[in-house]
Write an enzyme that holds these catalytic residues in place. Sequence first.
Site, PDB file in Angstrom:
ATOM      1  CG  ASP A  13      -1.490   7.702   0.510  1.00  0.00           C
ATOM      2  OD1 ASP A  13      -0.567   8.519   0.430  1.00  0.00           O
ATOM      3  OD2 ASP A  13      -2.303   7.476  -0.403  1.00  0.00           O
TER       4      ASP A  13
ATOM      5  CG  ASP B 238      -1.743   1.205   1.374  1.00  0.00           C
ATOM      6  OD1 ASP B 238      -2.418   1.560   0.393  1.00  0.00           O
ATOM      7  OD2 ASP B 238      -1.736   1.822   2.459  1.00  0.00           O
TER       8      ASP B 238
END
Length: 215
Positions: free
Chosen positions: A13, A11
Site C-alpha cells: 500500500d 511494500d
Amino acid sequence: MNLHAEALLFDNDGTLVSSMGSVHRCWTRWAREYGITDEEFARVELHGRPAAEIIAELLPGPVRAAALARIETLEVEDVAGGVLLLPGTKDLLSALPAGRWAVVTSATRPLAEARLREVGIDFPELVAAADVTRGKPDPEPFLLAAARLGVDPARCVVFEDAPAGLAAGRAAGMRTVALTTTHPSAELDADVVVRDLSAVSVQVTDVGLVIRTDG
C-alpha cells in the site's frame, strides 16, 4: 543513480497500489462502531502499520481480537473499486524474474492478497502481518523475505513509501528507495527518493539486477 541487487522487496500500500481512500473509509467506520472519538482517532498513524498495533493503541485487550477481525472484514469488502495501481508498478514487476522479488506488507494476508488480485498483480512471495512477531519498523519482515528468497539481506533493495518501512529496511542492512506517494521527501530517509515506480527501471544481468532511477 544505479543500484545493484539480487532481489527487490516492495511494500504494498502506497508503493505498488493506492488504497488510501479505502483505508480511511474503513477505519473511520470502524472507529465509530467502537466508540472512538475523532480526537483519539486523529492521533493515531494508520499508514504502514499492522492493524493489530493500531488497535492496541485504541482499545483494551479483551476486545482487540474481535476488533481486528472487524477491520479486516471491512477492508476486504471495500477492495472492489477501492484499490488503484500506482504508476510504474506493472512495467517494473513484469521486468523482474520469478524468485527475485517479494511483497512485504503490514496488512493481513487475506487483505494483502485481495488488494493485489484486484489490480492484477501475481506475486511470487508475500510476507504479511501474521508471518512475523514484530512488524515494521523492526527489520524482521524484510529479513524474512530475504530468507525466503535465499538472498543475502545486503543484496536486497527495499521500496517503501512510509518512514516505518524505510527504517525497517535500513535496520535489515538493505538499501532503500523511498516513494513520495504518501509522505513528503523531507520525511523519508532513504538512499534514493523518487516520485513513484515510474521513475525506476530494472535491467536483468548474469550477476543480478541493476536498478536505475531518475530520483
